[in-house]
Write a protein that holds these residues in place. Structure first.
Motif, mmCIF file in Angstrom:
data_model
loop_
_atom_site.group_PDB
_atom_site.id
_atom_site.type_symbol
_atom_site.label_atom_id
_atom_site.label_comp_id
_atom_site.label_asym_id
_atom_site.label_seq_id
_atom_site.Cartn_x
_atom_site.Cartn_y
_atom_site.Cartn_z
ATOM 1 N N UNK A 25 0.825 -1.206 0.000
ATOM 2 C CA UNK A 25 0.000 0.000 0.000
ATOM 3 C C UNK A 25 0.858 1.254 0.000
ATOM 4 N N UNK A 26 1.932 1.234 0.788
ATOM 5 C CA UNK A 26 2.825 2.392 0.855
ATOM 6 C C UNK A 26 3.493 2.657 -0.491
ATOM 7 N N UNK A 27 3.975 1.588 -1.149
ATOM 8 C CA UNK A 27 4.624 1.767 -2.451
ATOM 9 C C UNK A 27 3.646 2.280 -3.495
ATOM 10 N N UNK A 28 2.441 1.775 -3.465
ATOM 11 C CA UNK A 28 1.422 2.195 -4.441
ATOM 12 C C UNK A 28 1.067 3.672 -4.259
ATOM 13 N N UNK A 29 1.006 4.098 -3.012
ATOM 14 C CA UNK A 29 0.570 5.460 -2.712
ATOM 15 C C UNK A 29 1.723 6.458 -2.634
ATOM 16 N N UNK A 30 2.959 5.953 -2.613
ATOM 17 C CA UNK A 30 4.104 6.853 -2.480
ATOM 18 C C UNK A 30 4.261 7.418 -1.091
ATOM 19 N N UNK A 31 3.876 6.642 -0.067
ATOM 20 C CA UNK A 31 3.969 7.102 1.323
ATOM 21 C C UNK A 31 5.408 6.989 1.820
ATOM 22 N N UNK A 32 5.826 7.949 2.599
ATOM 23 C CA UNK A 32 7.203 8.004 3.072
ATOM 24 C C UNK A 32 7.302 7.618 4.544
ATOM 25 N N UNK A 33 8.306 6.789 4.871
ATOM 26 C CA UNK A 33 8.508 6.349 6.248
ATOM 27 C C UNK A 33 9.697 7.006 6.923
ATOM 28 N N UNK A 34 10.216 8.080 6.352
ATOM 29 C CA UNK A 34 11.362 8.775 6.943
ATOM 30 C C UNK A 34 10.868 9.761 7.995
ATOM 31 N N UNK A 35 11.507 9.737 9.180
ATOM 32 C CA UNK A 35 11.055 10.549 10.301
ATOM 33 C C UNK A 35 12.236 11.278 10.957
ATOM 34 N N UNK A 36 11.882 12.335 11.707
ATOM 35 C CA UNK A 36 12.865 13.034 12.547
ATOM 36 C C UNK A 36 13.107 12.202 13.798
#
Length: 425
Positions: A25-36
Protein backbone atom coordinates in the motif's frame (compact mmCIF):
# COMPACT_ATOMS: atom_id res chain seq x y z
CA UNK A 1 19.00 -29.86 -16.81
CA UNK A 2 19.27 -27.00 -14.33
CA UNK A 3 16.41 -26.09 -12.03
CA UNK A 4 14.21 -23.12 -12.84
CA UNK A 5 13.98 -20.86 -9.77
CA UNK A 6 10.83 -19.04 -8.69
CA UNK A 7 9.89 -16.78 -5.79
CA UNK A 8 7.11 -18.21 -3.63
CA UNK A 9 7.29 -16.08 -0.49
CA UNK A 10 7.93 -12.45 0.48
CA UNK A 11 8.44 -10.73 3.82
CA UNK A 12 9.48 -7.22 4.74
CA UNK A 13 10.17 -5.01 7.72
CA UNK A 14 10.74 -1.56 6.26
CA UNK A 15 10.48 2.07 7.38
CA UNK A 16 7.36 2.53 5.23
CA UNK A 17 5.64 -0.68 6.25
CA UNK A 18 6.05 -4.00 8.02
CA UNK A 19 4.28 -6.90 6.34
CA UNK A 20 3.45 -7.22 2.66
CA UNK A 21 -0.03 -5.56 2.75
CA UNK A 22 1.20 -2.39 4.47
CA UNK A 23 4.39 -2.25 2.40
CA UNK A 24 2.49 -2.72 -0.88
CA UNK A 25 0.00 0.00 0.00
CA UNK A 26 2.83 2.39 0.86
CA UNK A 27 4.62 1.77 -2.45
CA UNK A 28 1.42 2.20 -4.44
CA UNK A 29 0.57 5.46 -2.71
CA UNK A 30 4.10 6.85 -2.48
CA UNK A 31 3.97 7.10 1.32
CA UNK A 32 7.20 8.00 3.07
CA UNK A 33 8.51 6.35 6.25
CA UNK A 34 11.36 8.78 6.94
CA UNK A 35 11.06 10.55 10.30
CA UNK A 36 12.87 13.03 12.55
CA UNK A 37 14.74 11.35 15.42
CA UNK A 38 15.35 13.47 18.51
CA UNK A 39 18.12 11.07 19.57
CA UNK A 40 20.16 12.17 16.56
CA UNK A 41 19.55 15.83 17.41
CA UNK A 42 20.79 15.26 20.97
CA UNK A 43 23.91 13.60 19.60
CA UNK A 44 24.51 16.63 17.34
CA UNK A 45 24.17 14.79 14.04
CA UNK A 46 24.03 17.02 11.00
CA UNK A 47 21.36 14.72 9.53
CA UNK A 48 18.73 14.11 12.20
CA UNK A 49 16.30 12.08 10.10
CA UNK A 50 16.25 8.41 9.16
CA UNK A 51 14.10 5.54 7.96
CA UNK A 52 13.45 3.10 10.80
CA UNK A 53 10.80 0.36 10.86
CA UNK A 54 8.06 0.81 13.44
CA UNK A 55 7.73 -2.50 15.27
CA UNK A 56 6.19 -1.09 18.45
CA UNK A 57 2.86 -2.75 17.69
CA UNK A 58 4.41 -6.06 16.59
CA UNK A 59 3.91 -8.97 19.00
CA UNK A 60 7.45 -10.29 19.11
CA UNK A 61 6.24 -13.52 20.72
CA UNK A 62 4.93 -14.43 17.28
CA UNK A 63 8.57 -14.56 16.17
CA UNK A 64 10.67 -15.30 19.25
CA UNK A 65 10.28 -17.42 22.37
CA UNK A 66 10.54 -15.72 25.75
CA UNK A 67 13.93 -17.36 26.21
CA UNK A 68 15.15 -15.93 22.89
CA UNK A 69 13.86 -12.47 23.76
CA UNK A 70 15.65 -12.39 27.10
CA UNK A 71 18.48 -9.90 26.75
CA UNK A 72 17.96 -9.52 22.99
CA UNK A 73 19.08 -6.05 21.94
CA UNK A 74 19.79 -6.17 18.21
CA UNK A 75 17.43 -4.21 15.98
CA UNK A 76 18.63 -5.88 12.79
CA UNK A 77 17.93 -9.29 14.34
CA UNK A 78 14.35 -8.25 15.08
CA UNK A 79 13.85 -6.94 11.55
CA UNK A 80 15.44 -9.97 9.89
CA UNK A 81 13.50 -12.56 11.86
CA UNK A 82 10.20 -10.72 11.28
CA UNK A 83 10.80 -10.51 7.52
CA UNK A 84 12.23 -14.02 7.26
CA UNK A 85 9.53 -15.85 9.19
CA UNK A 86 6.81 -13.84 7.41
CA UNK A 87 8.28 -14.81 4.03
CA UNK A 88 8.34 -18.50 5.03
CA UNK A 89 4.69 -18.33 6.11
CA UNK A 90 3.80 -16.30 3.01
CA UNK A 91 5.18 -19.17 0.92
CA UNK A 92 2.80 -21.57 2.64
CA UNK A 93 5.60 -23.22 4.60
CA UNK A 94 5.76 -24.02 8.31
CA UNK A 95 8.68 -24.35 10.72
CA UNK A 96 9.74 -27.98 11.03
CA UNK A 97 8.50 -29.58 14.22
CA UNK A 98 10.38 -32.87 13.98
CA UNK A 99 13.81 -33.72 15.33
CA UNK A 100 15.18 -34.22 11.82
CA UNK A 101 16.02 -31.05 9.86
CA UNK A 102 14.73 -30.24 6.39
CA UNK A 103 17.78 -31.18 4.35
CA UNK A 104 16.42 -29.49 1.21
CA UNK A 105 15.87 -26.02 2.73
CA UNK A 106 18.53 -23.48 3.63
CA UNK A 107 19.12 -19.84 4.54
CA UNK A 108 21.39 -17.17 3.08
CA UNK A 109 20.66 -13.98 4.99
CA UNK A 110 23.12 -11.11 4.84
CA UNK A 111 23.97 -8.14 7.01
CA UNK A 112 26.51 -5.35 7.18
CA UNK A 113 26.83 -5.05 10.94
CA UNK A 114 24.66 -6.81 13.49
CA UNK A 115 23.98 -6.17 17.16
CA UNK A 116 25.95 -2.94 17.35
CA UNK A 117 24.00 -1.76 20.42
CA UNK A 118 24.63 -5.10 22.13
CA UNK A 119 28.30 -4.85 21.19
CA UNK A 120 28.51 -1.37 22.74
CA UNK A 121 26.87 -2.71 25.90
CA UNK A 122 29.35 -5.60 25.97
CA UNK A 123 32.34 -3.27 25.66
CA UNK A 124 31.22 -1.26 28.69
CA UNK A 125 30.58 -4.38 30.74
CA UNK A 126 34.01 -5.79 29.91
CA UNK A 127 35.80 -2.49 30.56
CA UNK A 128 34.13 -2.27 33.97
CA UNK A 129 35.10 -5.83 34.84
CA UNK A 130 31.54 -7.16 34.62
CA UNK A 131 32.14 -9.97 32.13
CA UNK A 132 29.62 -12.24 33.83
CA UNK A 133 26.86 -9.71 33.19
CA UNK A 134 27.20 -10.02 29.43
CA UNK A 135 24.65 -12.82 29.31
CA UNK A 136 24.61 -15.97 27.26
CA UNK A 137 23.23 -14.33 24.10
CA UNK A 138 25.85 -11.63 23.54
CA UNK A 139 27.84 -13.75 21.08
CA UNK A 140 24.92 -14.77 18.84
CA UNK A 141 23.64 -11.19 18.85
CA UNK A 142 26.92 -9.69 17.71
CA UNK A 143 28.24 -12.28 15.26
CA UNK A 144 27.29 -11.45 11.68
CA UNK A 145 25.88 -14.95 11.11
CA UNK A 146 23.57 -14.59 14.11
CA UNK A 147 20.65 -13.71 11.83
CA UNK A 148 20.99 -16.77 9.58
CA UNK A 149 21.64 -18.98 12.62
CA UNK A 150 18.44 -17.74 14.30
CA UNK A 151 16.34 -18.22 11.18
CA UNK A 152 17.87 -21.59 10.32
CA UNK A 153 17.12 -22.91 13.79
CA UNK A 154 13.63 -21.45 13.95
CA UNK A 155 12.67 -23.07 10.64
CA UNK A 156 14.67 -26.29 10.98
CA UNK A 157 16.73 -25.81 7.83
CA UNK A 158 19.33 -28.52 7.15
CA UNK A 159 20.82 -27.21 3.90
CA UNK A 160 23.35 -24.37 3.74
CA UNK A 161 22.75 -21.77 6.47
CA UNK A 162 25.06 -18.78 6.14
CA UNK A 163 25.45 -15.01 6.08
CA UNK A 164 26.97 -12.84 3.35
CA UNK A 165 28.17 -9.26 3.61
CA UNK A 166 29.00 -6.90 0.75
CA UNK A 167 27.91 -3.44 1.91
CA UNK A 168 24.87 -2.10 0.04
CA UNK A 169 25.01 -5.00 -2.43
CA UNK A 170 24.41 -7.57 0.34
CA UNK A 171 20.70 -8.24 -0.19
CA UNK A 172 20.82 -8.63 -3.96
CA UNK A 173 23.94 -10.78 -3.64
CA UNK A 174 22.19 -13.08 -1.13
CA UNK A 175 19.33 -13.57 -3.58
CA UNK A 176 21.73 -14.51 -6.36
CA UNK A 177 23.62 -16.88 -4.06
CA UNK A 178 20.40 -18.68 -3.19
CA UNK A 179 19.35 -18.70 -6.82
CA UNK A 180 22.59 -20.38 -7.86
CA UNK A 181 22.25 -23.02 -5.14
CA UNK A 182 18.77 -24.03 -6.27
CA UNK A 183 19.60 -23.73 -9.96
CA UNK A 184 22.48 -26.19 -9.50
CA UNK A 185 20.18 -28.63 -7.63
CA UNK A 186 22.00 -28.29 -4.32
CA UNK A 187 18.81 -27.18 -2.57
CA UNK A 188 15.06 -27.11 -3.22
CA UNK A 189 14.23 -24.02 -1.16
CA UNK A 190 16.31 -21.13 0.17
CA UNK A 191 15.22 -18.30 2.44
CA UNK A 192 17.28 -15.33 1.25
CA UNK A 193 17.47 -11.69 2.21
CA UNK A 194 19.31 -9.22 4.38
CA UNK A 195 18.92 -6.94 7.36
CA UNK A 196 20.49 -3.80 8.78
CA UNK A 197 20.68 -2.42 12.31
CA UNK A 198 19.32 1.03 13.04
CA UNK A 199 20.61 3.81 15.24
CA UNK A 200 23.39 6.36 15.67
CA UNK A 201 26.21 3.83 15.93
CA UNK A 202 25.39 2.57 12.44
CA UNK A 203 24.59 5.93 10.85
CA UNK A 204 27.24 8.08 12.56
CA UNK A 205 30.06 7.25 10.15
CA UNK A 206 28.00 8.35 7.16
CA UNK A 207 27.08 11.60 8.92
CA UNK A 208 30.79 12.21 9.53
CA UNK A 209 31.43 11.69 5.81
CA UNK A 210 28.90 14.49 5.13
CA UNK A 211 27.04 12.42 2.55
CA UNK A 212 23.68 12.68 4.34
CA UNK A 213 21.24 15.59 3.78
CA UNK A 214 21.41 18.28 6.46
CA UNK A 215 18.75 20.75 5.33
CA UNK A 216 15.64 18.59 5.69
CA UNK A 217 15.54 17.97 9.43
CA UNK A 218 12.26 19.90 9.63
CA UNK A 219 10.85 18.30 6.46
CA UNK A 220 11.93 14.63 6.57
CA UNK A 221 9.52 13.20 4.00
CA UNK A 222 11.07 15.41 1.31
CA UNK A 223 14.68 14.59 2.13
CA UNK A 224 15.33 11.46 0.07
CA UNK A 225 15.32 12.63 -3.55
CA UNK A 226 16.68 10.03 -6.00
CA UNK A 227 17.03 11.26 -9.60
CA UNK A 228 16.38 14.85 -8.46
CA UNK A 229 18.35 18.00 -9.20
CA UNK A 230 17.93 19.00 -5.53
CA UNK A 231 19.16 15.68 -4.12
CA UNK A 232 21.69 16.39 -1.37
CA UNK A 233 22.65 12.95 -0.09
CA UNK A 234 21.09 9.70 1.00
CA UNK A 235 18.87 9.36 4.06
CA UNK A 236 20.05 6.46 6.25
CA UNK A 237 17.58 3.65 6.75
CA UNK A 238 17.29 0.17 8.22
CA UNK A 239 15.09 -2.91 8.11
CA UNK A 240 14.98 -6.25 6.33
CA UNK A 241 13.60 -7.93 3.25
CA UNK A 242 13.20 -11.67 2.68
CA UNK A 243 12.31 -13.95 -0.24
CA UNK A 244 11.64 -17.66 -0.40
CA UNK A 245 13.28 -19.06 -3.53
CA UNK A 246 12.21 -22.48 -4.71
CA UNK A 247 12.74 -24.82 -7.60
CA UNK A 248 9.81 -24.68 -9.99
CA UNK A 249 9.34 -28.42 -9.54
CA UNK A 250 9.03 -28.04 -5.75
CA UNK A 251 6.69 -25.04 -6.05
CA UNK A 252 4.39 -26.86 -8.46
CA UNK A 253 4.37 -29.96 -6.29
CA UNK A 254 3.18 -27.86 -3.34
CA UNK A 255 0.74 -25.83 -5.41
CA UNK A 256 2.51 -22.68 -4.22
CA UNK A 257 1.64 -19.21 -5.48
CA UNK A 258 4.48 -17.70 -7.55
CA UNK A 259 5.46 -14.02 -7.48
CA UNK A 260 7.94 -14.25 -10.32
CA UNK A 261 10.89 -16.14 -11.71
CA UNK A 262 14.61 -15.39 -11.43
CA UNK A 263 16.04 -16.00 -14.87
CA UNK A 264 19.58 -14.77 -14.34
CA UNK A 265 21.99 -12.45 -12.65
CA UNK A 266 25.59 -11.44 -12.18
CA UNK A 267 27.98 -10.25 -9.47
CA UNK A 268 31.31 -8.50 -10.01
CA UNK A 269 33.74 -5.90 -8.70
CA UNK A 270 35.46 -2.95 -10.29
CA UNK A 271 38.61 -3.76 -8.35
CA UNK A 272 38.77 -0.13 -7.20
CA UNK A 273 40.48 0.62 -10.50
CA UNK A 274 39.46 2.67 -13.53
CA UNK A 275 37.79 5.36 -11.45
CA UNK A 276 36.42 2.90 -8.92
CA UNK A 277 37.28 3.52 -5.25
CA UNK A 278 36.17 2.28 -1.86
CA UNK A 279 33.11 4.54 -2.14
CA UNK A 280 32.64 5.08 -5.90
CA UNK A 281 31.94 2.56 -8.65
CA UNK A 282 34.07 1.65 -11.63
CA UNK A 283 31.53 2.52 -14.32
CA UNK A 284 32.84 -0.11 -16.73
CA UNK A 285 32.33 -2.76 -14.04
CA UNK A 286 28.73 -1.62 -13.51
CA UNK A 287 28.01 -1.86 -17.24
CA UNK A 288 29.69 -5.27 -17.43
CA UNK A 289 27.66 -6.55 -14.46
CA UNK A 290 24.33 -5.49 -16.00
CA UNK A 291 25.25 -6.93 -19.38
CA UNK A 292 26.45 -10.20 -17.82
CA UNK A 293 23.16 -10.52 -15.94
CA UNK A 294 21.17 -10.00 -19.14
CA UNK A 295 23.29 -12.58 -20.95
CA UNK A 296 22.92 -15.06 -18.10
CA UNK A 297 19.15 -14.57 -18.20
CA UNK A 298 19.01 -15.32 -21.91
CA UNK A 299 16.99 -12.19 -22.66
CA UNK A 300 17.60 -9.19 -24.89
CA UNK A 301 18.22 -5.74 -23.47
CA UNK A 302 15.24 -4.36 -25.40
CA UNK A 303 12.95 -6.84 -23.60
CA UNK A 304 13.49 -5.20 -20.21
CA UNK A 305 10.37 -3.25 -19.28
CA UNK A 306 11.40 -1.80 -15.94
CA UNK A 307 14.63 -1.03 -14.11
CA UNK A 308 14.75 -0.71 -10.34
CA UNK A 309 17.98 1.15 -9.77
CA UNK A 310 20.31 1.58 -6.83
CA UNK A 311 19.88 5.39 -7.13
CA UNK A 312 20.66 6.72 -3.66
CA UNK A 313 19.96 10.46 -4.13
CA UNK A 314 23.59 11.48 -4.43
CA UNK A 315 25.65 13.12 -7.17
CA UNK A 316 26.21 9.62 -8.60
CA UNK A 317 22.59 9.22 -9.78
CA UNK A 318 23.16 10.76 -13.26
CA UNK A 319 26.16 8.50 -13.79
CA UNK A 320 24.12 5.45 -12.82
CA UNK A 321 21.52 6.36 -15.45
CA UNK A 322 24.30 6.74 -18.01
CA UNK A 323 25.63 3.32 -17.04
CA UNK A 324 22.20 1.78 -17.55
CA UNK A 325 21.97 3.47 -20.96
CA UNK A 326 25.37 2.12 -21.94
CA UNK A 327 24.58 -1.37 -20.67
CA UNK A 328 21.19 -1.60 -22.36
CA UNK A 329 22.02 0.37 -25.50
CA UNK A 330 18.83 2.34 -24.92
CA UNK A 331 18.10 6.01 -24.22
CA UNK A 332 15.47 8.71 -24.69
CA UNK A 333 11.94 7.34 -25.12
CA UNK A 334 13.36 3.87 -25.76
CA UNK A 335 14.61 3.58 -22.18
CA UNK A 336 12.64 1.28 -19.84
CA UNK A 337 10.58 2.69 -16.99
CA UNK A 338 12.92 3.28 -14.06
CA UNK A 339 12.24 3.76 -10.40
CA UNK A 340 13.94 4.02 -7.03
CA UNK A 341 12.07 3.24 -3.81
CA UNK A 342 14.57 5.10 -1.63
CA UNK A 343 12.46 8.25 -1.72
CA UNK A 344 10.00 6.36 0.50
CA UNK A 345 12.33 4.78 3.04
CA UNK A 346 15.87 6.03 2.49
CA UNK A 347 18.94 3.92 1.89
CA UNK A 348 18.65 0.83 4.09
CA UNK A 349 22.32 -0.08 3.61
CA UNK A 350 22.81 -3.87 3.78
CA UNK A 351 19.03 -4.34 3.74
CA UNK A 352 18.51 -2.10 0.69
CA UNK A 353 18.76 -4.75 -2.02
CA UNK A 354 16.44 -7.25 -0.36
CA UNK A 355 13.76 -4.71 0.57
CA UNK A 356 13.87 -3.27 -2.94
CA UNK A 357 13.71 -6.73 -4.55
CA UNK A 358 10.53 -7.40 -2.56
CA UNK A 359 9.08 -4.15 -3.94
CA UNK A 360 10.29 -4.99 -7.43
CA UNK A 361 8.49 -8.34 -7.43
CA UNK A 362 5.28 -6.80 -6.10
CA UNK A 363 5.04 -4.84 -9.36
CA UNK A 364 4.36 -8.15 -11.17
CA UNK A 365 1.57 -8.98 -8.73
CA UNK A 366 -0.01 -5.53 -8.90
CA UNK A 367 0.49 -5.06 -12.68
CA UNK A 368 1.90 -1.65 -11.87
CA UNK A 369 5.13 0.32 -11.83
CA UNK A 370 5.48 2.13 -8.52
CA UNK A 371 6.30 5.82 -8.69
CA UNK A 372 9.34 7.88 -7.80
CA UNK A 373 8.65 10.33 -5.01
CA UNK A 374 10.48 13.64 -4.56
CA UNK A 375 11.89 13.83 -8.08
CA UNK A 376 9.52 16.32 -9.66
CA UNK A 377 12.70 18.23 -10.58
CA UNK A 378 14.51 15.50 -12.52
CA UNK A 379 18.23 16.16 -12.69
CA UNK A 380 19.04 17.94 -15.98
CA UNK A 381 21.92 15.56 -16.70
CA UNK A 382 19.42 12.70 -16.49
CA UNK A 383 16.76 14.36 -18.63
CA UNK A 384 19.39 14.85 -21.34
CA UNK A 385 19.78 11.10 -21.81
CA UNK A 386 16.38 9.57 -21.00
CA UNK A 387 12.91 10.97 -21.47
CA UNK A 388 11.35 12.06 -18.18
CA UNK A 389 8.21 10.09 -19.05
CA UNK A 390 10.30 6.99 -18.26
CA UNK A 391 10.53 8.20 -14.64
CA UNK A 392 6.93 7.94 -13.37
CA UNK A 393 6.25 10.36 -10.54
CA UNK A 394 3.33 8.30 -9.27
CA UNK A 395 2.31 4.66 -9.64
CA UNK A 396 1.16 3.76 -13.15
CA UNK A 397 -0.79 0.80 -14.46
CA UNK A 398 1.57 -1.27 -16.55
CA UNK A 399 2.11 -5.03 -16.61
CA UNK A 400 5.89 -5.58 -16.64
CA UNK A 401 7.25 -8.75 -18.18
CA UNK A 402 10.96 -8.45 -17.30
CA UNK A 403 12.50 -6.26 -14.58
CA UNK A 404 16.19 -5.67 -13.94
CA UNK A 405 17.23 -4.78 -10.40
CA UNK A 406 20.76 -3.78 -9.41
CA UNK A 407 22.66 -2.80 -6.28
CA UNK A 408 26.10 -1.21 -5.99
CA UNK A 409 28.09 -1.08 -2.77
CA UNK A 410 31.11 0.31 -0.96
CA UNK A 411 34.18 -1.61 -2.01
CA UNK A 412 33.25 -1.16 -5.70
CA UNK A 413 31.02 -4.26 -5.73
CA UNK A 414 28.00 -4.81 -7.97
CA UNK A 415 25.06 -7.20 -8.33
CA UNK A 416 22.22 -7.36 -10.85
CA UNK A 417 19.29 -9.78 -10.91
CA UNK A 418 16.76 -10.28 -13.71
CA UNK A 419 13.19 -11.09 -12.69
CA UNK A 420 10.53 -12.34 -15.09
CA UNK A 421 6.76 -12.50 -14.71
CA UNK A 422 5.93 -16.17 -14.25
CA UNK A 423 4.20 -17.83 -17.19
CA UNK A 424 5.63 -15.32 -19.69
CA UNK A 425 7.65 -17.86 -21.70
Amino acid sequence: MENRVVVTGLGVCAPNGTGIPEFTSSLKQGSCGIRFHSELEKLKFGCQIAGKPNINNINLNNYFTNVQLRGLNASGMFYGVIAGKDAWENAGLSPLGSESPDWDSGVIFGTGILGVDKFREAIYQVDEGNVRRLGSTSVVQTMASGISAYLGGMLGCGNQVTTNSSACTTGTEAILMGYERIKSKKASRMLVGSCSDSGPYVWGGFDAMRILPRSFNDNPTKASRPLSETASGFVPGSGAGALVLESLESAKRRGAAIYGEIVGGAINSGGQRGGGTMTAPNNDAVVRCIQAAIKDAGVNADEIDVVNGHLTATTKDPMEIQNWCNALGRSGMDFPYINSFKGMFGHCLAAAGSIECVGTLLQFKENQVFGNVNCEDVHPEISKIIDTSRIPQATINFAPRIIAKASFGFGDVNACVIFKAFGQD
